[in-house]
Motif scaffolding. Structure first.
Motif, PDB file in Angstrom:
ATOM      1  N   GLY A   1       0.971  -1.243  -0.088  1.00  0.00           N
ATOM      2  CA  GLY A   1       0.229  -0.158  -0.097  1.00  0.00           C
ATOM      3  C   GLY A   1       0.772   1.178  -0.063  1.00  0.00           C
ATOM      4  N   ARG A   2       0.303   2.326  -0.532  1.00  0.00           N
ATOM      5  CA  ARG A   2       0.951   3.493  -0.615  1.00  0.00           C
ATOM      6  C   ARG A   2       0.242   4.544   0.149  1.00  0.00           C
ATOM      7  N   ALA A   3       1.021   5.728   0.442  1.00  0.00           N
ATOM      8  CA  ALA A   3       0.371   6.660   1.271  1.00  0.00           C
ATOM      9  C   ALA A   3       1.257   8.196   0.642  1.00  0.00           C
ATOM     10  N   LEU A   4       0.024   9.054   0.330  1.00  0.00           N
ATOM     11  CA  LEU A   4       0.516  10.555  -0.256  1.00  0.00           C
ATOM     12  C   LEU A   4       0.234  11.352   0.837  1.00  0.00           C
ATOM     13  N   ILE A   5       1.250  12.063   1.102  1.00  0.00           N
ATOM     14  CA  ILE A   5       1.361  12.787   2.271  1.00  0.00           C
ATOM     15  C   ILE A   5       1.817  14.299   1.986  1.00  0.00           C
ATOM     16  N   TYR A   6       1.037  15.259   2.448  1.00  0.00           N
ATOM     17  CA  TYR A   6       1.271  16.681   2.052  1.00  0.00           C
ATOM     18  C   TYR A   6       1.814  17.449   3.360  1.00  0.00           C
ATOM     19  N   VAL A   7       2.577  18.350   3.476  1.00  0.00           N
ATOM     20  CA  VAL A   7       2.851  19.264   4.687  1.00  0.00           C
ATOM     21  C   VAL A   7       3.364  20.681   4.038  1.00  0.00           C
ATOM     22  N   TRP A   8       2.897  21.645   5.070  1.00  0.00           N
ATOM     23  CA  TRP A   8       3.027  23.147   4.412  1.00  0.00           C
ATOM     24  C   TRP A   8       4.644  23.238   4.482  1.00  0.00           C
ATOM     25  N   ALA A   9       5.187  23.874   3.367  1.00  0.00           N
ATOM     26  CA  ALA A   9       6.453  24.205   3.089  1.00  0.00           C
ATOM     27  C   ALA A   9       7.151  25.607   3.690  1.00  0.00           C
ATOM     28  N   LEU A  10       8.188  25.469   4.140  1.00  0.00           N
ATOM     29  CA  LEU A  10       8.803  26.770   4.816  1.00  0.00           C
ATOM     30  C   LEU A  10       9.272  27.560   3.542  1.00  0.00           C
ATOM     31  N   GLU A  11       9.497  26.968   2.387  1.00  0.00           N
ATOM     32  CA  GLU A  11      10.080  27.738   1.167  1.00  0.00           C
ATOM     33  C   GLU A  11       8.903  28.340   0.303  1.00  0.00           C
ATOM     34  N   GLN A  12       8.398  29.197   0.621  1.00  0.00           N
ATOM     35  CA  GLN A  12       7.473  29.908   0.115  1.00  0.00           C
ATOM     36  C   GLN A  12       7.620  31.492  -0.325  1.00  0.00           C
ATOM     37  N   GLU A  13       8.798  31.630  -1.088  1.00  0.00           N
ATOM     38  CA  GLU A  13       9.244  33.050  -1.444  1.00  0.00           C
ATOM     39  C   GLU A  13       8.363  33.867  -2.014  1.00  0.00           C
ATOM     40  N   THR A  14       7.532  33.147  -2.920  1.00  0.00           N
ATOM     41  CA  THR A  14       6.806  33.834  -4.075  1.00  0.00           C
ATOM     42  C   THR A  14       5.299  33.903  -3.348  1.00  0.00           C
TER      43      THR A  14
END
Length: 329
Positions: free
Chosen positions: A233-246
């Motif tokens: 089985g596979r998991a797709l995981i998202y987290v908010w990034a520090l790198e948001q210069e734009t």
């Protein structure tokens, strides 16, 4: 730190649930592609399902949702949605179109991500979108990742084509590599009564229109999963990034990673209310490191719309692929 999360995560989402749900209604393109690539009959989990917006994307798979907020679970369980996309797998034919409106009550349960109420190794897939970054210590974030991996089916560590850890080619639209959203799509998040935070948050949850190439063939070619007893089985995981210069927030590498982000509710005839939500902003490579640290294997990873994401599976696979963990003997 659980008490801190009670104040700055759980209580906040319980209070803002209806307002929050109004700004969360269109699936992100990459998550949508992941779901549409799954074979019919797949069983999956949406850990931290929020208002359940991903649970209707592919009506040919079954998703069990969970969230720590009872208010969001109530919304998710009763929401209706339309799933439209390209079907894959037996019975649909690659390239066929399907449009289904979900009107029945969904399977949603109130549950903490650190104590998921599922059997071990029961799921063909899992989603965890914008959840892990709300845990306030490295230990708790890694514990949450391990809990997700424990729900995934085990195999022999190979996909149905015999390649270890391979997932096949998965081409996805990022648009601008740092934004991944058109101005018209982002504008959908606006609207009266959502307050300033609704405008700020539109970057994170903006809606990308799937683009078409000049040949009128979709640019989006999702991976094709195949049902196989040997495929983990596979998991797709998202987290908010520090790198948001734009982005409007302008965060960048070297900035403080642990922060409070305001959610402002402004409605006609009512006093403005502001809630502070805790986030851990993940720096590049940190999510992959956490997955590896808890015994997972990173199959793919990338950046989309101010978020880092990974597709991962449990590294602890059987040698013989029978799922019992005892090897060939």
């Amino acid at each position: 730190m659980a008490d801190y999360e009670d104040v700055h995560v759980h209580a906040v989402y319980q209070a803002i649930a209806p307002h929050f749900s109004l700004t969360r209604h269109t699936p992100w393109p990459l998550v949508r592609a992941f779901l549409l690539s799954l074979p019919p009959g797949s069983l999956g989990l949406d850990v931290g399902c929020g208002n359940g917006k991903y649970m209707s994307v592919n009506p040919l798979v079954h998703i069990l949702g969970s969230d720590r907020s009872p208010a969001l679970c109530t919304i998710a369980a009763t929401n209706t949605g339309t799933g439209t996309g390209t079907g894959t797998g037996t019975g649909t034919g690659t390239g066929s179109r399907m449009t289904t409106t979900t009107t029945t009550r969904r399977d949603v349960v109130v549950a903490d991500s650190l104590a998921l109420p599922y059997r071990a190794h029961c799921a063909d897939f899992a989603l965890c979108i914008a959840v892990i970054h709300h845990f306030s210590t490295p230990e708790r974030r890694r514990e949450a990742l391990r809990a997700i991996l424990d729900t995934l089916k085990r195999g022999n560590g190979k996909t149905s084509n015999g390649e270890r850890g391979g997932t096949g080619k998965w081409e996805h639209i990022n648009g601008d590599s740092k934004r991944g959203a058109s101005a018209a799509a982002a504008e959908e998040e606006g609207g009266e009564g959502k307050g300033e935070q609704g405008k700020l948050e539109q970057d994170q949850e903006s809606h990308t229109h799937l683009q078409q190439a000049d040949s009128k063939e979709p640019q989006h070619q999702p991976m094709h999963h195949r049902n196989s007893s040997s495929s983990p089985g596979r998991a797709l995981i998202y987290v908010w990034a520090l790198e948001q210069e734009t982005s409007r927030r302008g965060w960048r590498g070297g900035d403080q990673q642990d922060t409070l982000v305001p959610w402002v509710m402004k409605k006609k005839g009512r006093q403005e209310e502001t809630y502070q939500r805790y986030y851990h902003l993940y720096k590049e490579g940190e999510l992959e490191e956490d997955v590896l640290a808890v015994g997972g294997r990173v199959l793919e990873s990338g950046y989309e719309k101010d978020n880092w994401w990974v597709v991962c599976c449990d590294e602890e696979q059987d040698d013989d692929g029978d799922g019992d963990g005892d090897g060939a003997g």
